[in-house]
Scaffold this active site. Structure first.
Site, short mmCIF file in Angstrom:
data_model
loop_
_atom_site.label_atom_id
_atom_site.label_comp_id
_atom_site.label_asym_id
_atom_site.label_seq_id
_atom_site.Cartn_x
_atom_site.Cartn_y
_atom_site.Cartn_z
N ASP A 293 -5.77 0.01 -8.02
CA ASP A 293 -4.60 0.69 -8.42
C ASP A 293 -5.22 1.63 -9.65
O ASP A 293 -6.24 1.44 -10.17
CB ASP A 293 -3.33 -0.20 -8.86
N HIS A 294 -4.38 2.74 -9.87
CA HIS A 294 -4.67 3.31 -11.07
C HIS A 294 -3.94 2.81 -12.48
O HIS A 294 -2.81 2.96 -12.54
CB HIS A 294 -4.02 4.80 -11.04
N CYS A 442 1.38 2.52 -10.78
CA CYS A 442 2.13 2.12 -9.64
C CYS A 442 1.58 2.81 -8.35
O CYS A 442 2.24 3.63 -7.25
CB CYS A 442 3.43 2.47 -9.92
N HIS A 443 0.39 2.80 -8.14
CA HIS A 443 -0.52 3.42 -6.94
C HIS A 443 -1.16 2.19 -6.38
O HIS A 443 -2.33 2.45 -5.94
CB HIS A 443 -1.40 4.56 -7.33
N PRO A 444 -0.73 1.18 -5.98
CA PRO A 444 -1.37 0.06 -5.48
C PRO A 444 -1.81 0.44 -4.03
O PRO A 444 -1.13 0.96 -3.06
CB PRO A 444 -0.90 -1.28 -5.54
#
Length: 504
Positions: A293-294, A442-444
Site C-alpha cells: 500500500d502507499h 488507502c491503495h492496497p
C-alpha cells in the site's frame, strides 16, 4: 429480475471492478450476470458531496478495517475500503490518475504478459471522457467524466506556485501517465457531485433484464465440482443461499475481500489455512501475500490567512517526482490538501497539509483469515516501512515539501509548520516521526498477484492457477503498485477483464 437457476457469470463484489464488469458483460443481451455485494443498496447522502469524503470511512459505506499493530509504529492503522455498490470509488478522495507509465514495467518482471502501460492504454481510454481529449492517450467517449477542479482552492494554487518557484516542473496533464511534475489532477466530480463506478457504469445497466444484483450478500465460500468453480454460497439476513455459474465466477471483492474468499474456500498457503482451521482444497502459496500500500506522511501547517472552505475534494493538486535523479521513473507523490489533517503534535483550526507518499514501496505484507467465519475480521498486515528504502523516499519528499512551504508564493499565508515541526529537523528525528506517525493512502494491492511464478495467484488472463471457471479481476491482481492513486488502474483492469471474459 427474478433469480435464475444458473448464470453465465457471477461477480463477487460490487465495487469498481464489479460495476464495470456487470455493465460491460450485460451489453450482450444473451449473457446473464449475477452481481453480489456485501454492502447496502443505499449509501449515505454524504457520498455524493465531494468535500465530505473524509467522513465516509466511518460510515455504513466503509468496512471499518484496521491493520494489525505495525512493527514500525507499534499501532494499528485504519485501512478504509468501500462497502456498498461502487465500493471504494464511493468513499475515496475522488482522484483519478494513472500514474507514470514506467511504474507498469515491473508487471512483466513478475511474468504478467501483455500488461504494459501501452497494453492497458486502450482500456484507460475506454473508461473515460477526459478534459484533455487532445492530449496524448486520453479518452473521449468513456462512462467516467474526469477533469481537474474548475476552481482549485487558493491555498493549493499558492502551493503549486511554490513548487514551480522552487524548481519543480509544471506539468500539463499529470493524470495521463506520460508526465512528471506538479499540476491539478483529474477528479471524479461531475456538476459538483461524486461520480462513482456505480454512478457511471452500473446505474445505466440496472434496467437490463439480464443483470441481477443482490446487496447485503456476504460471500461465504466458492463451490467446486472437481477443479471447476461452479458457484458461490452467500448469506443474506442470516440465511444461506447458493448461486450456480454455468460459465465463470469472477472475484471482484478487492485486495482484501478476494484474498479472504479464496482462503475461506481452502485456496491458499497451507500453513495459513491450517492456522485458520480451514481444510486445504487447492495449494496456492501466493494468496494473501504481496500485500502493499502507499503509506503517507503529513506535514501540517497553521496559516494566519483564512484558508477558504473546500469546494472540491481537498486534494486538487499533486506532484509526481523522483526521490533520486538516477531512477528510471518517478517514485514519490506530493499532494497539497486544503485542510489541516489530524496530527500528533497539536490542533490546527485553520491551515493546510502537504502529504508525502512513496509511490513504489518496497515493503510487503499479508492478508490472512483468522477463521472460516465469513463475518470475522482478518489479519491485515501491510508491513509499512519494513524496508528502509520507503523511509528514504519520504525523507526526500519532506525536504522538497518544506522548500515549497517556505517559498515566497506562500509567504502571504503566514504559515507555521505544526507537525512534524521543529522536533524533527535531522534525518534520525524525521525518520522516527515518519515511522511512527503516518496514515494509509488507502491503495492496497497485490494479494492475488498476476504472473507465472510460484507465488502468482492468477495467470496473465486473470485465471486462478490450477483451477477452472474462476478468475480474479480487481486491485488484488496488481503485481507491483503503480505510481499513483489506484482507482483509475482498477477501471482499466476491469475493462480488459471484460474483453478476456468475452473472448475478445
Amino acid at each position: 429480475m427474478s433469480a435464475r437457476s444458473a448464470y453465465d457469470f457471477i461477480l463477487v463484489g460490487g465495487g469498481t471492478a464489479g460495476c464495470v464488469l456487470a455493465a460491460r458483460l450485460t451489453e450482450d443481451a444473451d449473457v446473464n450476470v449475477l452481481l453480489l455485494e456485501a454492502g447496502d443498496s443505499q449509501l449515505p447522502t454524504a457520498v455524493a458531496h465531494p468535500p465530505s469524503w473524509p467522513l465516509l470511512a466511518a460510515s455504513t459505506a466503509g468496512w471499518g478495517d484496521l491493520t494489525v499493530a505495525q512493527r514500525s509504529s507499534g499501532t494499528r492503522v485504519a485501512l478504509p475500503r468501500g462497502k456498498g455498490l461502487g465500493g471504494s470509488s464511493a468513499i475515496n478522495a475522488l482522484v483519478f490518475t494513472r500514474g507514470h507509465r514506467s511504474s507498469y514495467d515491473s508487471w512483466g518482471e513478475h511474468g504478467a504478459k501483455g500488461w504494459t502501460f501501452d497494453d492497458l492504454l486502450p482500456y484507460f481510454q475506454r473508461s473515460e471522457t477526459a478534459a484533455y481529449p487532445a492530449a496524448p492517450g486520453r479518452g473521449d467517449g468513456g462512462p467516467l467524466t474526469v477533469a481537474p477542479a474548475a476552481q482549485p482552492n487558493e491555498v493549493l494554487i499558492a502551493c503549486l506556485a511554490g513548487a514551480v518557484e522552487t524548481g519543480q516542473r509544471r506539468a500539463r496533464d499529470i493524470s495521463g501517465g506520460l508526465e512528471e511534475g506538479f499540476a491539478p489532477v483529474d477528479l471524479n466530480i461531475v456538476a459538483g457531485r461524486r461520480q462513482s463506478a456505480a454512478d457511471a457504469y452500473l446505474a445505466p445497466a440496472l434496467n437490463r433484464p439480464n443483470l441481477h444484483v443482490v446487496t447485503s450478500a456476504t460471500a461465504h465460500r466458492l463451490l467446486f465440482d472437481g477443479t471447476r468453480c461452479v458457484g458461490v454460497e452467500y448469506g443474506v439476513d442470516g440465511r444461506a443461499h447458493t448461486a450456480k455459474a454455468a460459465g465463470e465466477v469472477v472475484l471482484t471483492a478487492g485486495t482484501i475481500g478476494s484474498a479472504e474468499l479464496l482462503q475461506r474456500s481452502g485456496i491458499g498457503p497451507e500453513d495459513a489455512l491450517r492456522q485458520a482451521h480451514v481444510d486445504l482444497f487447492h495449494r496456492l502459496p501466493g494468496v494473501g501475500e504481496n500485500l502493499h500500500d502507499h503509506p503517507r506522511a503529513n506535514l501540517v501547517y497553521r496559516a494566519q490567512r483564512t484558508v477558504p472552505a473546500a469546494r472540491n475534494n481537498h486534494g486538487e493538486i499533486l506532484g509526481l517526482l523522483r526521490s533520486s535523479p538516477e531512477l528510471a521513473g518517478p517514485d514519490l507523490q506530493i499532494i497539497f490538501i486544503d485542510i489541516p489533517v489530524p496530527n500528533p503534535v497539536g490542533a490546527v483550526s485553520n491551515g493546510f497539509t502537504i502529504g508525502v507518499s512513496p509511490m513504489r514501496p518496497v515493503s510487503r505484507g499479508t492478508v490472512k483469515i483468522a477463521s472460516s467465519d465469513p463475518y470475522a475480521p482478518s489479519l491485515i498486515d501491510p508491513n509499512y516501512f519494513a524496508d528502509g528504502q520507503d523511509v528514504r523516499v519520504v525523507l526526500s519528499g519532506i525536504e522538497t515539501a518544506r522548500k515549497i512551504a517556505w517559498s515566497s508564493a506562500l509567504a502571504e499565508w503566514g504559515i507555521e509548520e505544526v507537525s512534524p515541526g521543529l522536533t524533527a529537523v535531522d534525518e534520525p528525528s524525521i525518520s522516527a516521526h515518519v515511522r511512527k506517525h503516518f496514515t494509509s493512502y488507502c491503495h492496497p494491492v497485490g494479494t492475488c498477484m498476476m504472473g507465472e511464478g510460484e507465488m502468482s495467484v492468477v495467470d496473465s488472463e486473470l485465471r486462478v492457477r490450477g483451477l477452472d471457471g474462476l478468475r480474479v479481476a480487481d486491485a488484488s491482481v496488481i503485481p507491483s503498485i503503480p505510481s499513483s492513486n489506484t482507482n483509475a488502474t482498477v477501471f482499466a483492469i476491469a475493462e480488459r477483464a471484460a474483453d478476456l471474459l468475452r473472448g475478445v
